[in-house]
Write a protein that holds these residues in place. Structure first.
Motif, PDB file in Angstrom:
ATOM      1  N   PRO A   1      35.178  31.589  80.402  1.00  0.00           N
ATOM      2  CA  PRO A   1      35.786  30.433  81.076  1.00  0.00           C
ATOM      3  C   PRO A   1      34.944  29.975  82.253  1.00  0.00           C
ATOM      4  O   PRO A   1      34.224  30.761  82.863  1.00  0.00           O
ATOM      5  N   ILE A   2      35.038  28.685  82.554  1.00  0.00           N
ATOM      6  CA  ILE A   2      34.421  28.168  83.773  1.00  0.00           C
ATOM      7  C   ILE A   2      35.557  27.798  84.728  1.00  0.00           C
ATOM      8  O   ILE A   2      36.714  27.673  84.309  1.00  0.00           O
ATOM      9  N   PRO A   3      35.290  27.628  86.011  1.00  0.00           N
ATOM     10  CA  PRO A   3      36.358  27.351  86.976  1.00  0.00           C
ATOM     11  C   PRO A   3      37.181  26.123  86.613  1.00  0.00           C
ATOM     12  O   PRO A   3      36.727  25.229  85.887  1.00  0.00           O
ATOM     13  N   SER A   4      38.387  26.055  87.134  1.00  0.00           N
ATOM     14  CA  SER A   4      39.302  24.949  86.864  1.00  0.00           C
ATOM     15  C   SER A   4      38.791  23.652  87.483  1.00  0.00           C
ATOM     16  O   SER A   4      37.912  23.657  88.356  1.00  0.00           O
TER      17      SER A   4
ATOM     18  N   HIS B   1      43.480  22.782  75.396  1.00  0.00           N
ATOM     19  CA  HIS B   1      44.672  22.303  76.093  1.00  0.00           C
ATOM     20  C   HIS B   1      45.530  23.482  76.554  1.00  0.00           C
ATOM     21  O   HIS B   1      45.874  24.369  75.780  1.00  0.00           O
ATOM     22  N   GLY B   2      45.870  23.480  77.834  1.00  0.00           N
ATOM     23  CA  GLY B   2      46.723  24.513  78.384  1.00  0.00           C
ATOM     24  C   GLY B   2      46.008  25.798  78.745  1.00  0.00           C
ATOM     25  O   GLY B   2      46.611  26.689  79.361  1.00  0.00           O
ATOM     26  N   ARG B   3      44.732  25.922  78.375  1.00  0.00           N
ATOM     27  CA  ARG B   3      43.981  27.147  78.648  1.00  0.00           C
ATOM     28  C   ARG B   3      42.814  26.930  79.590  1.00  0.00           C
ATOM     29  O   ARG B   3      42.462  27.806  80.370  1.00  0.00           O
ATOM     30  N   GLY B   4      42.166  25.774  79.529  1.00  0.00           N
ATOM     31  CA  GLY B   4      41.036  25.512  80.403  1.00  0.00           C
ATOM     32  C   GLY B   4      39.769  25.177  79.658  1.00  0.00           C
ATOM     33  O   GLY B   4      39.801  24.742  78.500  1.00  0.00           O
ATOM     34  N   MET B   5      38.632  25.413  80.317  1.00  0.00           N
ATOM     35  CA  MET B   5      37.323  25.079  79.755  1.00  0.00           C
ATOM     36  C   MET B   5      36.493  26.345  79.575  1.00  0.00           C
ATOM     37  O   MET B   5      36.549  27.258  80.398  1.00  0.00           O
TER      38      MET B   5
ATOM     39  N   ARG C   1      35.662  14.804  85.518  1.00  0.00           N
ATOM     40  CA  ARG C   1      36.078  14.709  84.117  1.00  0.00           C
ATOM     41  C   ARG C   1      35.080  13.936  83.282  1.00  0.00           C
ATOM     42  O   ARG C   1      34.890  14.228  82.099  1.00  0.00           O
ATOM     43  N   ALA C   2      34.425  12.931  83.883  1.00  0.00           N
ATOM     44  CA  ALA C   2      33.403  12.185  83.147  1.00  0.00           C
ATOM     45  C   ALA C   2      32.261  13.114  82.736  1.00  0.00           C
ATOM     46  O   ALA C   2      31.759  13.041  81.608  1.00  0.00           O
ATOM     47  N   ALA C   3      31.853  14.000  83.651  1.00  0.00           N
ATOM     48  CA  ALA C   3      30.785  14.955  83.326  1.00  0.00           C
ATOM     49  C   ALA C   3      31.260  15.972  82.292  1.00  0.00           C
ATOM     50  O   ALA C   3      30.522  16.336  81.363  1.00  0.00           O
ATOM     51  N   VAL C   4      32.497  16.448  82.433  1.00  0.00           N
ATOM     52  CA  VAL C   4      33.053  17.408  81.468  1.00  0.00           C
ATOM     53  C   VAL C   4      33.140  16.766  80.084  1.00  0.00           C
ATOM     54  O   VAL C   4      32.773  17.383  79.074  1.00  0.00           O
ATOM     55  N   ASP C   5      33.610  15.520  80.017  1.00  0.00           N
ATOM     56  CA  ASP C   5      33.726  14.825  78.728  1.00  0.00           C
ATOM     57  C   ASP C   5      32.374  14.736  78.033  1.00  0.00           C
ATOM     58  O   ASP C   5      32.272  14.904  76.809  1.00  0.00           O
ATOM     59  N   GLU C   6      31.327  14.466  78.809  1.00  0.00           N
ATOM     60  CA  GLU C   6      29.976  14.374  78.233  1.00  0.00           C
ATOM     61  C   GLU C   6      29.545  15.705  77.641  1.00  0.00           C
ATOM     62  O   GLU C   6      29.013  15.776  76.527  1.00  0.00           O
ATOM     63  N   LEU C   7      29.784  16.799  78.375  1.00  0.00           N
ATOM     64  CA  LEU C   7      29.342  18.112  77.911  1.00  0.00           C
ATOM     65  C   LEU C   7      30.191  18.620  76.749  1.00  0.00           C
ATOM     66  O   LEU C   7      29.704  19.356  75.894  1.00  0.00           O
ATOM     67  N   VAL C   8      31.462  18.211  76.700  1.00  0.00           N
ATOM     68  CA  VAL C   8      32.294  18.532  75.536  1.00  0.00           C
ATOM     69  C   VAL C   8      31.772  17.786  74.312  1.00  0.00           C
ATOM     70  O   VAL C   8      31.652  18.346  73.219  1.00  0.00           O
TER      71      VAL C   8
END
Length: 255
Positions: free
Chosen positions: A31-34, A66-70, A50-57
């Motif tokens: 996991p990575i931090p919240s 969902h409900g658990r994290g990244m 979130r824009a950066a997270v969306d790109e890396l996803v």
């Protein structure tokens, strides 16, 4: 206040590099931090994060559950097109290329880029974000990182926008590039990238990363770029021999 398409380039870049640093030093499934923790650590808003997270996803290096994290995504399978000792040249892509500088700054390398350029995290580097155009139309966004000691005098916007950067480094800073390692992956563009490239949000694109070495084997540039998927393609010519497959040339083609 919402960032302008070019004004927030550096901020988004630092968020992306921080996340990639966590991913590259972590194990698949770790996991990575919240979001809350990351926003506080980086001093950015949740939409920016979130824009950066969306790109890396979207590029498959980060998994969001969902409900658990990244979590760090499973490692990708890599196929090399040519053996390490294959000699090749890269022809220039078609069209008339030009550049517009979006941002330019001197920054600390940080852990991730420091590793790539064999620098201390505290070492200074020149960061440049450029919009690349072909025949006046936006084609790609480039993020360049060059060790500061290679370019002790600041590069002006005119120098960064005119001609070939490698030619400029050779003629004015005695930096002679010899080889580069480049990777290409599919991705989609973020809202900010879409505005700069004049395409719809989440349009397909190519993520190209390159590490360039000089004639002594020293890293002189790390760059990652986002190229429009609807206007750019990579073409390789393969020579087949009894020993295997050798890539004799690779070219980018804007159309």
């Amino acid at each position: 206040m919402k960032d302008s398409p070019s004004g927030g380039v550096l901020k988004r870049e630092r968020v992306r590099e921080h996340l990639l640093g966590l991913i590259e030093t972590g194990r698949p499934g770790e996991p990575i931090p919240s979001e809350r923790t990351l926003c506080a650590t980086l001093g950015v808003s949740r939409p920016t994060l979130r824009a950066a997270v969306d790109e890396l996803v979207a590029t498959g290096v980060l998994v969001r559950e969902h409900g658990r994290g990244m979590f760090v995504a499973p490692a990708k399978i890599t196929q090399q097109l040519a053996p390490d000792d294959a000699a090749f040249t890269v022809p220039r892509a078609s069209g008339s290329w030009s550049s517009t500088v979006l941002e330019s700054a001197r920054l600390r390398a940080g852990a991730r880029i420091g590793r790539k350029l064999r620098l201390s995290p505290a070492a200074e580097l020149l960061y440049i974000a450029r919009l690349r155009l072909v025949d006046g139309s936006p084609m790609a966004i480039e993020h360049l990182h060059i060790p500061a000691d290679l370019v002790p005098s600041a590069l002006t916007a005119q120098e960064l926008e005119a001609g070939d950067l490698y030619d400029h480094l050779r003629d004015h800073h005695r930096v002679h590039v010899r080889e580069a390692t480049q990777s290409i992956e599919p991705t989609v563009v973020s809202e900010a990238e879409a505005a700069l490239l004049d395409v719809p949000v989440l349009s397909p694109a190519l993520l190209i990363e390159r590490l360039t070495l000089d004639t002594s084997g020293r890293p002189v540039e790390y760059v990652h770029s986002v190229y429009r998927g609807d206007r750019y393609r990579i073409v390789s010519r393969l020579d087949f021999t009894h020993d295997g497959v050798v890539t004799s040339s690779t070219a980018g083609d804007a159309y």
